[in-house]
Design a protein around this motif. Structure first.
Motif, PDB file in Angstrom:
ATOM      1  N   LEU A 257      -2.092  -6.374   1.381  1.00  0.00           N
ATOM      2  CA  LEU A 257      -0.841  -5.609   1.383  1.00  0.00           C
ATOM      3  C   LEU A 257       0.395  -6.499   1.460  1.00  0.00           C
ATOM      4  O   LEU A 257       1.520  -6.001   1.483  1.00  0.00           O
ATOM      5  CB  LEU A 257      -0.844  -4.630   2.562  1.00  0.00           C
ATOM      6  N   LYS A 258       0.193  -7.811   1.495  1.00  0.00           N
ATOM      7  CA  LYS A 258       1.333  -8.716   1.511  1.00  0.00           C
ATOM      8  C   LYS A 258       1.996  -8.806   0.141  1.00  0.00           C
ATOM      9  O   LYS A 258       3.096  -9.313   0.011  1.00  0.00           O
ATOM     10  CB  LYS A 258       0.887 -10.111   1.949  1.00  0.00           C
ATOM     11  N   LYS A 259       1.310  -8.324  -0.877  1.00  0.00           N
ATOM     12  CA  LYS A 259       1.802  -8.473  -2.247  1.00  0.00           C
ATOM     13  C   LYS A 259       2.550  -7.253  -2.764  1.00  0.00           C
ATOM     14  O   LYS A 259       2.928  -7.212  -3.931  1.00  0.00           O
ATOM     15  CB  LYS A 259       0.628  -8.808  -3.177  1.00  0.00           C
ATOM     16  N   VAL A 260       2.746  -6.254  -1.915  1.00  0.00           N
ATOM     17  CA  VAL A 260       3.497  -5.078  -2.337  1.00  0.00           C
ATOM     18  C   VAL A 260       4.686  -4.886  -1.397  1.00  0.00           C
ATOM     19  O   VAL A 260       4.741  -5.471  -0.321  1.00  0.00           O
ATOM     20  CB  VAL A 260       2.609  -3.810  -2.343  1.00  0.00           C
ATOM     21  N   SER A 261       5.615  -4.040  -1.810  1.00  0.00           N
ATOM     22  CA  SER A 261       6.790  -3.761  -0.976  1.00  0.00           C
ATOM     23  C   SER A 261       6.665  -2.367  -0.372  1.00  0.00           C
ATOM     24  O   SER A 261       5.849  -1.543  -0.801  1.00  0.00           O
ATOM     25  CB  SER A 261       8.071  -3.860  -1.800  1.00  0.00           C
ATOM     26  N   GLY A 262       7.475  -2.130   0.641  1.00  0.00           N
ATOM     27  CA  GLY A 262       7.469  -0.828   1.302  1.00  0.00           C
ATOM     28  C   GLY A 262       8.880  -0.392   1.638  1.00  0.00           C
ATOM     29  O   GLY A 262       9.866  -0.968   1.167  1.00  0.00           O
ATOM     30  N   GLU A 313       8.562  -3.375   7.400  1.00  0.00           N
ATOM     31  CA  GLU A 313       8.490  -2.406   6.312  1.00  0.00           C
ATOM     32  C   GLU A 313       7.366  -1.408   6.588  1.00  0.00           C
ATOM     33  O   GLU A 313       6.339  -1.759   7.182  1.00  0.00           O
ATOM     34  CB  GLU A 313       8.210  -3.097   4.981  1.00  0.00           C
ATOM     35  N   LEU A 314       7.581  -0.191   6.145  1.00  0.00           N
ATOM     36  CA  LEU A 314       6.541   0.823   6.185  1.00  0.00           C
ATOM     37  C   LEU A 314       5.872   0.823   4.815  1.00  0.00           C
ATOM     38  O   LEU A 314       6.502   1.118   3.802  1.00  0.00           O
ATOM     39  CB  LEU A 314       7.138   2.192   6.485  1.00  0.00           C
ATOM     40  N   ILE A 315       4.603   0.431   4.765  1.00  0.00           N
ATOM     41  CA  ILE A 315       3.878   0.351   3.506  1.00  0.00           C
ATOM     42  C   ILE A 315       3.161   1.673   3.268  1.00  0.00           C
ATOM     43  O   ILE A 315       2.266   2.053   4.041  1.00  0.00           O
ATOM     44  CB  ILE A 315       2.845  -0.794   3.520  1.00  0.00           C
ATOM     45  N   PRO A 316       3.526   2.403   2.218  1.00  0.00           N
ATOM     46  CA  PRO A 316       2.864   3.690   1.963  1.00  0.00           C
ATOM     47  C   PRO A 316       1.460   3.490   1.380  1.00  0.00           C
ATOM     48  O   PRO A 316       1.260   2.688   0.470  1.00  0.00           O
ATOM     49  CB  PRO A 316       3.788   4.367   0.952  1.00  0.00           C
ATOM     50  N   ILE A 317       0.509   4.196   1.951  1.00  0.00           N
ATOM     51  CA  ILE A 317      -0.876   4.187   1.463  1.00  0.00           C
ATOM     52  C   ILE A 317      -1.337   5.640   1.397  1.00  0.00           C
ATOM     53  O   ILE A 317      -1.222   6.381   2.375  1.00  0.00           O
ATOM     54  CB  ILE A 317      -1.810   3.403   2.403  1.00  0.00           C
ATOM     55  N   THR A 318      -1.844   6.039   0.254  1.00  0.00           N
ATOM     56  CA  THR A 318      -2.361   7.399   0.106  1.00  0.00           C
ATOM     57  C   THR A 318      -3.791   7.336  -0.426  1.00  0.00           C
ATOM     58  O   THR A 318      -4.053   6.706  -1.455  1.00  0.00           O
ATOM     59  CB  THR A 318      -1.496   8.232  -0.857  1.00  0.00           C
ATOM     60  N   LYS A 319      -4.696   7.972   0.301  1.00  0.00           N
ATOM     61  CA  LYS A 319      -6.092   8.075  -0.136  1.00  0.00           C
ATOM     62  C   LYS A 319      -6.236   9.379  -0.927  1.00  0.00           C
ATOM     63  O   LYS A 319      -5.969  10.467  -0.405  1.00  0.00           O
ATOM     64  CB  LYS A 319      -7.013   8.079   1.084  1.00  0.00           C
ATOM     65  N   VAL A 320      -6.618   9.248  -2.176  1.00  0.00           N
ATOM     66  CA  VAL A 320      -6.709  10.406  -3.072  1.00  0.00           C
ATOM     67  C   VAL A 320      -8.181  10.712  -3.350  1.00  0.00           C
ATOM     68  O   VAL A 320      -8.913   9.864  -3.880  1.00  0.00           O
ATOM     69  CB  VAL A 320      -5.978  10.144  -4.400  1.00  0.00           C
TER      70      VAL A 320
END
Length: 354
Positions: A257-262, A313-320
């Motif tokens: 998750l270090k490679k994405v932004s939030g 940062e708040l990193i959004p994660i959604t399990k679909v």
């Protein structure tokens, strides 16, 4: 007023910089220069944010489906049917926090250096040389890696080149000063296939192209200029040292998750930072305290800390969860970039690239 005294052209002593204030370590060949003490105090403690003011980013089904379609189309071996025809049955948020600490440092290293003399004025002894951390350099933008080399003022002297003894030339090492070399066709015999060698005109030798049959060539050290400019070279390096801490989440997503932004919740910078206090998730406050202490311990001894910056940062994660052809499957959408992770994509094939 007496005029300045320049050193002789034969050059200064073996270690002309040993008694120069700030350069005493040059006797051992130079090295890293210890940084000066910080000029500014620590920043005041930073309070945590007010969670009531946060707007948690939500992911709609349409956005989740579009991200999945884009993911499938980017893989040549993935069929598009699961992304096109799959039916979303549920979506679960597993948002997490990422704390990032950046410490922007400057290091300085000195070394004796020399270059071909190209008419530069020898200024050694004309006035006191600035100490290593007094030499003026133009830093890059904050938190940007960069390197620069500077000739320290008032340390330049001229001396005869030792490699060529001030002649500007050295013996050609290709022909050993003979001006000619053995013919590569007849190997010095003057004959080739029992006939007169036409390449060397039967002499068994050919002109040395390296030195143009002079037997000597320009000295590689002084480039034929006979003299060298010696000086102290200052190497300056700016480095943005970064460490991250991502709060563990139990969604099952196994990616970096270090490679994405939030969503940015906190961002502050100062010459030296205090840890965050009162953050709703205690692991963020603990990470802030640990990393700030580590950075200041690690870098303050060998570098000058110019600025520190901490971000949460708040990193959004959604399990679909979705169904396709009667079977249940899942994928994750994460980061502001809506990246997708689907380890067990249900429609794959083997591609052969010719």
């Amino acid at each position: 007023m007496s005029s300045a005294v320049y050193p002789p052209l034969t050059g200064p002593a073996a270690n002309p910089f040993g008694n120069m204030p700030g350069y005493e370590g040059m006797a051992g060949g130079g090295g890293f220069m210890p940084p000066p003490m910080p000029l500014e105090p620590l920043a005041p403690p930073q309070n945590g944010p007010n969670p009531d003011q946060w707007t948690i980013p939500t992911l709609s089904e349409d956005m989740a489906r579009e991200a999945f379609k884009s993911f499938a189309s980017s893989h040549c071996c993935y069929g598009e049917s699961p992304a096109e025809d799959g039916v979303i049955t549920s979506m679960e948020p597993f948002n997490t926090y990422r704390y990032r600490l950046e410490t922007f440092t400057e290091t300085r290293k000195t070394e004796p250096a020399e270059k071909p003399h190209e008419g530069e004025v020898a200024d050694f002894y004309t006035q006191p040389a600035p100490r290593p951390w007094e030499v003026q350099v133009n830093p890059p933008s904050l938190f940007t890696n960069h390197k620069e080399e500077v000739r320290v003022p008032f340390t330049s002297s001229v001396k005869d080149c030792g490699s060529c003894h001030g002649t500007g030339t050295t013996e050609c090492n290709d022909c050993n000063g003979e001006k000619h070399k053995e013919c590569h066709v007849c190997h010095g015999s003057g004959e080739y296939n029992n006939e007169r060698c036409t390449t060397c005109n039967a002499s068994g030798k050919r002109r040395c192209s390296t030195c143009d049959a002079r037997g000597r060539k320009d000295c590689e050290t002084c480039k034929g200029r006979k003299r060298l400019l010696t000086y102290i070279n200052l190497k300056v390096e700016w480095t943005n040292n970064v460490d991250d801490h991502v709060v563990q989440q139990n969604s099952g997503l196994m990616v970096d998750l270090k490679k994405v932004s939030g969503k940015e919740l906190i961002k502050n910078n100062h010459n030296l930072l205090y840890p965050l206090i009162g953050f709703p998730d205690p692991s963020i406050a603990e990470a802030s305290e640990r990393l700030i202490k580590d950075h200041q311990t690690k870098y303050a001894q060998t570098a000058r800390i110019l600025q520190q910056r901490q971000t949460v940062e708040l990193i959004p994660i959604t399990k679909v969860n979705y169904k396709w052809k009667g079977d249940s499957h899942l994928y994750f959408v994460y980061g502001n970039e809506h990246k997708v992770s689907a380890d067990n994509y249900p429609a794959t094939c083997c591609c052969v690239i010719l």
